[in-house]
Design a protein around this motif. Structure first.
Motif, PDB file in Angstrom:
ATOM      1  N   LEU A  56       0.818  -1.211   0.000  1.00 47.02           N
ATOM      2  CA  LEU A  56       0.000   0.000   0.000  1.00 47.02           C
ATOM      3  C   LEU A  56       0.856   1.267   0.000  1.00 47.02           C
ATOM      4  O   LEU A  56       0.370   2.354  -0.295  1.00 47.02           O
ATOM      5  N   VAL A  57       2.135   1.104   0.348  1.00 52.02           N
ATOM      6  CA  VAL A  57       3.055   2.248   0.366  1.00 52.02           C
ATOM      7  C   VAL A  57       3.495   2.551  -1.064  1.00 52.02           C
ATOM      8  O   VAL A  57       3.890   1.642  -1.796  1.00 52.02           O
ATOM      9  N   PRO A  58       3.430   3.815  -1.496  1.00 54.14           N
ATOM     10  CA  PRO A  58       3.878   4.157  -2.850  1.00 54.14           C
ATOM     11  C   PRO A  58       5.291   3.641  -3.110  1.00 54.14           C
ATOM     12  O   PRO A  58       6.155   3.715  -2.229  1.00 54.14           O
ATOM     13  N   LYS A  59       5.518   3.137  -4.303  1.00 55.21           N
ATOM     14  CA  LYS A  59       6.805   2.494  -4.572  1.00 55.21           C
ATOM     15  C   LYS A  59       7.975   3.467  -4.451  1.00 55.21           C
ATOM     16  O   LYS A  59       9.077   3.062  -4.075  1.00 55.21           O
ATOM     17  N   ASP A  60       7.750   4.750  -4.748  1.00 52.67           N
ATOM     18  CA  ASP A  60       8.848   5.709  -4.616  1.00 52.67           C
ATOM     19  C   ASP A  60       9.261   5.879  -3.159  1.00 52.67           C
ATOM     20  O   ASP A  60      10.442   6.047  -2.856  1.00 52.67           O
ATOM     21  N   VAL A  61       8.286   5.827  -2.259  1.00 56.24           N
ATOM     22  CA  VAL A  61       8.595   5.908  -0.830  1.00 56.24           C
ATOM     23  C   VAL A  61       9.358   4.662  -0.397  1.00 56.24           C
ATOM     24  O   VAL A  61      10.308   4.738   0.382  1.00 56.24           O
ATOM     25  N   ARG A  62       8.974   3.514  -0.933  1.00 60.13           N
ATOM     26  CA  ARG A  62       9.674   2.275  -0.596  1.00 60.13           C
ATOM     27  C   ARG A  62      11.106   2.299  -1.114  1.00 60.13           C
ATOM     28  O   ARG A  62      12.039   1.837  -0.440  1.00 60.13           O
ATOM     29  N   ILE A  63      11.287   2.840  -2.307  1.00 60.89           N
ATOM     30  CA  ILE A  63      12.645   2.961  -2.853  1.00 60.89           C
ATOM     31  C   ILE A  63      13.482   3.898  -1.990  1.00 60.89           C
ATOM     32  O   ILE A  63      14.640   3.614  -1.665  1.00 60.89           O
ATOM     33  N   LEU A  64      12.883   5.020  -1.595  1.00 61.81           N
ATOM     34  CA  LEU A  64      13.598   5.964  -0.730  1.00 61.81           C
ATOM     35  C   LEU A  64      13.998   5.312   0.587  1.00 61.81           C
ATOM     36  O   LEU A  64      15.122   5.489   1.068  1.00 61.81           O
ATOM     37  N   ARG A  65      13.075   4.571   1.176  1.00 59.57           N
ATOM     38  CA  ARG A  65      13.379   3.881   2.434  1.00 59.57           C
ATOM     39  C   ARG A  65      14.601   2.986   2.270  1.00 59.57           C
ATOM     40  O   ARG A  65      15.499   2.970   3.117  1.00 59.57           O
ATOM     41  N   HIS A  66      14.610   2.225   1.176  1.00 58.73           N
ATOM     42  CA  HIS A  66      15.715   1.294   0.948  1.00 58.73           C
ATOM     43  C   HIS A  66      17.034   2.039   0.760  1.00 58.73           C
ATOM     44  O   HIS A  66      18.047   1.697   1.390  1.00 58.73           O
ATOM     45  N   VAL A  67      17.020   3.047  -0.081  1.00 55.22           N
ATOM     46  CA  VAL A  67      18.255   3.786  -0.368  1.00 55.22           C
ATOM     47  C   VAL A  67      18.795   4.447   0.901  1.00 55.22           C
ATOM     48  O   VAL A  67      20.008   4.474   1.136  1.00 55.22           O
ATOM     49  N   LEU A  68      17.894   4.949   1.739  1.00 50.44           N
ATOM     50  CA  LEU A  68      18.319   5.637   2.962  1.00 50.44           C
ATOM     51  C   LEU A  68      18.900   4.684   4.006  1.00 50.44           C
ATOM     52  O   LEU A  68      19.569   5.122   4.941  1.00 50.44           O
ATOM     53  N   THR A  69      18.642   3.387   3.861  1.00 50.01           N
ATOM     54  CA  THR A  69      19.250   2.425   4.791  1.00 50.01           C
ATOM     55  C   THR A  69      20.708   2.170   4.452  1.00 50.01           C
ATOM     56  O   THR A  69      21.446   1.609   5.266  1.00 50.01           O
ATOM     57  N   LEU A  70      21.124   2.563   3.254  1.00 48.97           N
ATOM     58  CA  LEU A  70      22.500   2.330   2.810  1.00 48.97           C
ATOM     59  C   LEU A  70      23.392   3.477   3.276  1.00 48.97           C
ATOM     60  O   LEU A  70      23.127   4.637   2.991  1.00 48.97           O
ATOM     61  N   LYS A  71      24.436   3.160   3.988  1.00 50.30           N
ATOM     62  CA  LYS A  71      25.326   4.184   4.540  1.00 50.30           C
ATOM     63  C   LYS A  71      26.377   4.640   3.527  1.00 50.30           C
ATOM     64  O   LYS A  71      26.753   5.809   3.491  1.00 50.30           O
ATOM     65  N   ASP A  72      26.851   3.708   2.727  1.00 49.46           N
ATOM     66  CA  ASP A  72      27.924   4.003   1.774  1.00 49.46           C
ATOM     67  C   ASP A  72      27.356   4.754   0.566  1.00 49.46           C
ATOM     68  O   ASP A  72      26.446   4.264  -0.107  1.00 49.46           O
ATOM     69  N   PRO A  73      27.882   5.945   0.254  1.00 53.80           N
ATOM     70  CA  PRO A  73      27.406   6.706  -0.911  1.00 53.80           C
ATOM     71  C   PRO A  73      27.491   5.913  -2.215  1.00 53.80           C
ATOM     72  O   PRO A  73      26.634   6.071  -3.094  1.00 53.80           O
ATOM     73  N   LYS A  74      28.509   5.051  -2.336  1.00 50.37           N
ATOM     74  CA  LYS A  74      28.639   4.243  -3.546  1.00 50.37           C
ATOM     75  C   LYS A  74      27.494   3.240  -3.647  1.00 50.37           C
ATOM     76  O   LYS A  74      26.969   2.992  -4.736  1.00 50.37           O
ATOM     77  N   GLU A  75      27.115   2.669  -2.506  1.00 53.76           N
ATOM     78  CA  GLU A  75      25.992   1.728  -2.504  1.00 53.76           C
ATOM     79  C   GLU A  75      24.685   2.457  -2.822  1.00 53.76           C
ATOM     80  O   GLU A  75      23.820   1.928  -3.529  1.00 53.76           O
ATOM     81  N   GLN A  76      24.547   3.671  -2.298  1.00 61.23           N
ATOM     82  CA  GLN A  76      23.362   4.464  -2.611  1.00 61.23           C
ATOM     83  C   GLN A  76      23.282   4.756  -4.104  1.00 61.23           C
ATOM     84  O   GLN A  76      22.215   4.629  -4.715  1.00 61.23           O
ATOM     85  N   LEU A  77      24.410   5.145  -4.676  1.00 64.09           N
ATOM     86  CA  LEU A  77      24.443   5.469  -6.100  1.00 64.09           C
ATOM     87  C   LEU A  77      24.096   4.243  -6.944  1.00 64.09           C
ATOM     88  O   LEU A  77      23.351   4.339  -7.925  1.00 64.09           O
ATOM     89  N   ALA A  78      24.615   3.087  -6.529  1.00 64.62           N
ATOM     90  CA  ALA A  78      24.322   1.848  -7.253  1.00 64.62           C
ATOM     91  C   ALA A  78      22.836   1.500  -7.148  1.00 64.62           C
ATOM     92  O   ALA A  78      22.212   1.068  -8.129  1.00 64.62           O
ATOM     93  N   ALA A  79      22.264   1.708  -5.962  1.00 65.12           N
ATOM     94  CA  ALA A  79      20.844   1.412  -5.761  1.00 65.12           C
ATOM     95  C   ALA A  79      19.974   2.351  -6.590  1.00 65.12           C
ATOM     96  O   ALA A  79      18.957   1.937  -7.164  1.00 65.12           O
TER      97      ALA A  79
END
Length: 249
Positions: A153-176
């Motif tokens: 029920l959560v908008p997919k963009d919010v779910r993507i943001l949640r996932h990306v924000l759990t990543l601490k490494d900027p390189k991992e964020q960029l890859a995600a």
């Protein structure tokens, strides 16, 4: 008008116990009543003390009405959730129970109150030594079905943001982010989601959340997006916004 004046006088006489007044006479605290107080306030422009008195009572009444209505809504939500939960538990089979949860989700009736009730039931079963393992497994299965539906029920963009924000490494964020912006077949599963969006759409959601945070308009967002508004998250959202501007927009 006379009725409104009487209510105002009664509220003023019981100013220290205004919530009790609202509880007893909630139906009288109408929009017309508050508009009447506004007229009284404007008519007292040459009497500042009286104006302040009216404004003070009006503010206390409004706050008490809001608190009362919120309590009523919460109580009604609990009763409704309890009825839904009992209906699910009384299902003749696990498949039927699961289908009931799916149907509630489709009708947007799988709310946070019901989800909390299911979660508490499963958590309590884990600690119980008197409940059979089969019953525990059923509650766990219902919990996972409900959780999966709530997640969808959560908008997919919010779910993507949640996932990306759990990543601490900027390189991992960029890859995600790169993966999220690479169109493909979407998959929503119990353990993994493969979701895709566009840089513009994700950027829009970041701006919406940041604007709501800085303008103190948390209630303007859906609950799933409100969870992104903690002070510790806002800084990371700002950094993510800059990354999008630099790398993808």
């Amino acid at each position: 008008m006379e009725r409104h004046n009487e209510l105002f006088s009664f509220a003023k006489a019981n100013e220290t116990d205004i919530y009790t007044v609202v509880t007893r006479r909630r139906k009288d605290f109408t929009l017309d009543f508050f508009q009447h107080l506004e007229l009284l306030y404007q008519a007292s422009y040459q009497q500042p003390d009286q104006q302040n008195d009216i404004a003070n009572i009006a503010q206390k009444c409004a706050a008490a009405v809001e608190a009362y209505d919120k309590t009523e809504e919460e109580e009604e939500a609990v009763v409704a959730a309890q009825m839904k939960f009992e209906d699910i538990l009384n299902s003749p089979s696990l498949d039927i129970a699961r289908n009931k949860i799916d149907e509630l989700a489709k009708r947007n009736e799988l709310d946070s109150t019901l989800m909390l009730m299911i979660t508490k039931a499963w958590a309590a079963s884990k600690e119980s030594s008197m409940m059979k393992e089969e019953a525990k497994d059923i509650l766990y299965h219902l919990y996972m079905v409900a959780r999966g539906n709530m997640q969808r029920l959560v908008p997919k963009d919010v779910r993507i943001l949640r996932h990306v924000l759990t990543l601490k490494d900027p390189k991992e964020q960029l890859a995600a982010l790169t993966e999220a912006f690479s169109p493909g077949a979407e998959l929503e599963g119990k353990d993994v989601d493969l979701l895709y969006t566009t840089p513009e759409q994700l950027y829009k959601w970041i701006v919406i959340v940041l604007d709501a945070y800085y303008n103190n308009q948390k209630n303007s967002l859906m609950k799933s997006a409100q969870e992104l508004m903690s002070p510790s998250t806002i800084g990371r959202l700002e950094a993510l916004k800059r990354t999008l501007e630099k790398q993808f927009l």
